[in-house]
Every structure is written in structure tokens, then in C-alpha cells.
Design an enzyme around this catalytic site. Sequence first.
Site, PDB file in Angstrom:
ATOM      1  N   HIS A   1      -4.181   1.325  -9.391  1.00  0.00           N
ATOM      2  CA  HIS A   1      -4.333   0.004  -9.997  1.00  0.00           C
ATOM      3  C   HIS A   1      -4.404   0.101 -11.514  1.00  0.00           C
ATOM      4  CE1 HIS A   1      -5.056  -4.219 -10.515  1.00  0.00           C
ATOM      5  NE2 HIS A   1      -4.699  -4.353  -9.252  1.00  0.00           N
TER       6      HIS A   1
ATOM      7  N   ARG B   1       3.870 -14.335  -2.377  1.00  0.00           N
ATOM      8  CA  ARG B   1       4.296 -14.643  -3.749  1.00  0.00           C
ATOM      9  C   ARG B   1       5.316 -13.647  -4.307  1.00  0.00           C
ATOM     10  NH1 ARG B   1      -1.174 -13.284  -7.109  1.00  0.00           N
ATOM     11  NH2 ARG B   1      -2.073 -14.700  -5.591  1.00  0.00           N
TER      12      ARG B   1
ATOM     13  N   THR C   1      -5.024  -7.759  -7.325  1.00  0.00           N
ATOM     14  CA  THR C   1      -6.197  -7.425  -6.512  1.00  0.00           C
ATOM     15  C   THR C   1      -7.394  -7.148  -7.420  1.00  0.00           C
ATOM     16  OG1 THR C   1      -4.608  -6.345  -5.072  1.00  0.00           O
ATOM     17  CG2 THR C   1      -6.926  -6.034  -4.546  1.00  0.00           C
TER      18      THR C   1
ATOM     19  N   GLU D   1       0.367  -2.610   1.937  1.00  0.00           N
ATOM     20  CA  GLU D   1      -0.933  -3.161   1.532  1.00  0.00           C
ATOM     21  C   GLU D   1      -1.096  -4.507   2.209  1.00  0.00           C
ATOM     22  OE1 GLU D   1      -1.046  -3.429  -2.676  1.00  0.00           O
ATOM     23  OE2 GLU D   1      -1.022  -1.288  -2.965  1.00  0.00           O
TER      24      GLU D   1
ATOM     25  N   ARG E   1       1.523 -10.338   0.748  1.00  0.00           N
ATOM     26  CA  ARG E   1       0.396 -11.260   0.565  1.00  0.00           C
ATOM     27  C   ARG E   1       0.511 -12.453   1.496  1.00  0.00           C
ATOM     28  NH1 ARG E   1      -3.055 -11.782  -3.733  1.00  0.00           N
ATOM     29  NH2 ARG E   1      -3.099  -9.980  -5.096  1.00  0.00           N
TER      30      ARG E   1
ATOM     31  N   HIS F   1       2.925  -4.872  -1.079  1.00  0.00           N
ATOM     32  CA  HIS F   1       1.804  -5.713  -0.658  1.00  0.00           C
ATOM     33  C   HIS F   1       2.359  -7.027  -0.123  1.00  0.00           C
ATOM     34  CE1 HIS F   1      -2.306  -7.653  -1.979  1.00  0.00           C
ATOM     35  NE2 HIS F   1      -2.008  -7.904  -0.720  1.00  0.00           N
TER      36      HIS F   1
ATOM     37  N   GLU G   1      -8.649   4.526  -1.054  1.00  0.00           N
ATOM     38  CA  GLU G   1      -7.940   4.450  -2.333  1.00  0.00           C
ATOM     39  C   GLU G   1      -8.938   3.910  -3.347  1.00  0.00           C
ATOM     40  OE1 GLU G   1      -3.900   3.095  -2.526  1.00  0.00           O
ATOM     41  OE2 GLU G   1      -4.187   2.313  -4.549  1.00  0.00           O
TER      42      GLU G   1
ATOM     43  N   HIS H   1       6.586  -6.106  -7.938  1.00  0.00           N
ATOM     44  CA  HIS H   1       6.966  -6.962  -9.066  1.00  0.00           C
ATOM     45  C   HIS H   1       8.469  -7.026  -9.319  1.00  0.00           C
ATOM     46  CE1 HIS H   1       2.959  -8.118  -9.435  1.00  0.00           C
ATOM     47  NE2 HIS H   1       2.542  -6.857  -9.540  1.00  0.00           N
TER      48      HIS H   1
HETATM   49  N1  PXP Z   1      -3.114   0.169  -5.183  1.00  0.00           N
HETATM   50  C1  PXP Z   1      -3.505  -0.999  -4.623  1.00  0.00           C
HETATM   51  C2  PXP Z   1      -4.390  -0.941  -3.434  1.00  0.00           C
HETATM   52  C3  PXP Z   1      -3.074  -2.232  -5.151  1.00  0.00           C
HETATM   53  O1  PXP Z   1      -3.488  -3.388  -4.592  1.00  0.00           O
HETATM   54  C4  PXP Z   1      -2.174  -2.229  -6.236  1.00  0.00           C
HETATM   55  C5  PXP Z   1      -1.635  -3.530  -6.753  1.00  0.00           C
HETATM   56  O2  PXP Z   1      -0.861  -4.136  -5.790  1.00  0.00           O
HETATM   57  C6  PXP Z   1      -1.778  -0.991  -6.761  1.00  0.00           C
HETATM   58  C7  PXP Z   1      -2.281   0.195  -6.237  1.00  0.00           C
HETATM   59  C8  PXP Z   1      -0.818  -0.893  -7.896  1.00  0.00           C
HETATM   60  O3  PXP Z   1      -1.379  -1.476  -9.022  1.00  0.00           O
HETATM   61  P1  PXP Z   1      -0.496  -1.690 -10.312  1.00  0.00           P
HETATM   62  O4  PXP Z   1       0.602  -2.613  -9.935  1.00  0.00           O
HETATM   63  O5  PXP Z   1      -1.450  -2.268 -11.287  1.00  0.00           O
HETATM   64  O6  PXP Z   1       0.020  -0.342 -10.719  1.00  0.00           O
END
Ligand code: PXP
Length: 259
Positions: free
Chosen positions: A201, A56, A108, A77, A52, A50, A158, A17
Site C-alpha cells: 500500500h 469502480r 483501502t 483482493e 470492489r 481488487h 499483508e 488503476h
Molecule cells: N495491498 C492491498 C491489500 C491493497 O488494498 C492495495 C490497494 O488496492 C495495495 C496492496 C496496493 O496499493 P497501492 O495501489 O497503493 O500500491
Amino acid sequence: MSFSERAIPRLGVNIDHVATIRNARGGPHPDPVRAARVAVQAGADGVTAHLREDRRHIGDEDIERLLKYIEAPLNLEMAATEEMLAIALRHAPHACCIVPEKRKELTTEGGLDVAGGHNHLAPFVGQLGARGIRVSLFIDPDEVQIAGAAKLGAAVVELHTGTYCDRALGGDEKAAEAEVERLAYAAALAERYGLEVHAGHGLSFDTVGAIAAIPQVTELNIGHFLIGEAIFGGLDSAVKRMLALITQARSAAAGQQMA
Ligand code: PXP
């Protein structure tokens, strides 16, 4: 292994982000690689990004720069697509976490169906593993999915903590506790199958403790909250506070077990 012999869970900081904010204006600032460096200097054990399909947030060049400039392990990811497989095999990051991906989702949603998707996923797990990459499968805390991950020969699962975090955020304590129990049961089961257990997550300062206290969890991957919190107090301080909360929760849980 006794609880006190287990290591404190590692923290992987997801820097997606930072790229979301950068991409809002199309220039180079803020740089996710700089954020990764700050996170690692603050004590994070690894970096997660990640890539994608729609690019994005993180882009291909970010992955190249993360591998070039950041010494901490990179957890890439990725969706189980031929394009992502080729990228992962070319770069050989420390780990790849295979996640489900839908073009229109905000983040996700839910775990991967590793049980139903065995035939599709097997060549991905096989080829990544053969390249020396630690393969992780992002799944819901569900017995069938854990058995499916073990059958695929992945090294790591995970566990998706999103449902727990949503329930905790919604103030439904009982429902949140029930989800922590489900996660704890799944973590113990996964370890019995020989899988290393990560979790992530939606985790925040308020929710990380319950997950860090699960003895089998060896790594937590956290992004959105830390990057958001960095706006107010800086990334260095957000990462340090998260690490302190993880250590505190794990030590308290180990102490309770010994008492
Ligand atoms: N783990 C995985 C597999 C994810 O897809 C994500 C989000 O990209 C995260 C952890 C981290 O999630 P958050 O950004 O909500 O902390």
C-alpha cells in the site's frame, strides 16, 4: 533461517488503476489484462486485482479474463461479503486477500480488524482455505491483529505500509523510521506465529527499499505508483526498476547482517 537463505520478495503488480483510466471513458482501453501481461513479462511474480463492491475499477469480466489469459498467480483482493465469497469460490484464484472496504473511501484505509471481527471472518477464511485458496488478511502492523490473524488460521498477513509511505512522503524521516520499525517488529512476530508475511500500500521507488529489507517479507503488492509511473516511461520499465530496487535493498540488508 539466515537472511541470505531467504528469497528476494516477490512482486505482485496491482492493475486496478489501469481499469480506473479505462472506466473514465467506458470503452475497452486501456485493458488491465494487457497491463497484467506486460507486468508479468517484465518479471512480476503475480497480479493483484481488487474487485470492489461498487466495481469502480476492476469488473467481474476482468477477473474472468485475468484467470483465462494470465498464467501468473492472481491475488484477488476482496471484502468479506457473501457476494465476494461466492465469486472467489467460483473462480478459485491462487490467493484472496481480505481487505476492509468502505464505499466512500478513495483507497483501502487502514487494515482489517481481524481481532474484533473474528466471528464474521472465520467462515470466510475457512471456506476459502478449504477451496485451496491461500488466504491473506490485510492488517495494520499491530500485535493484537497478528494474534487475531493466527487465531483465524489464515496462511498469510499483508502488512499495511500506508502509514509509513505517508510519513516518508511528508518528509518526516524520524516518524517514517519509527513506522518501519513497527512493521519490522510485526513481520518478525507474524513469522513466529507461522504466518507468511506480505506488505503493501502506497509503495514507490523511494519507499520500497525499507520494506523489502525486512527479512520476513516474502511478497510486495504495488499498484498505484507503478501505473502512474508507466505514463512516463512505460509499465515494463517501471516494473523492472521496482524489481531491481527490491533486489538491491534485500541484498544490501543481507550483506549488512553478515558483515
Ligand atoms: N495491498 C492491498 C491489500 C491493497 O488494498 C492495495 C490497494 O488496492 C495495495 C496492496 C496496493 O496499493 P497501492 O495501489 O497503493 O500500491
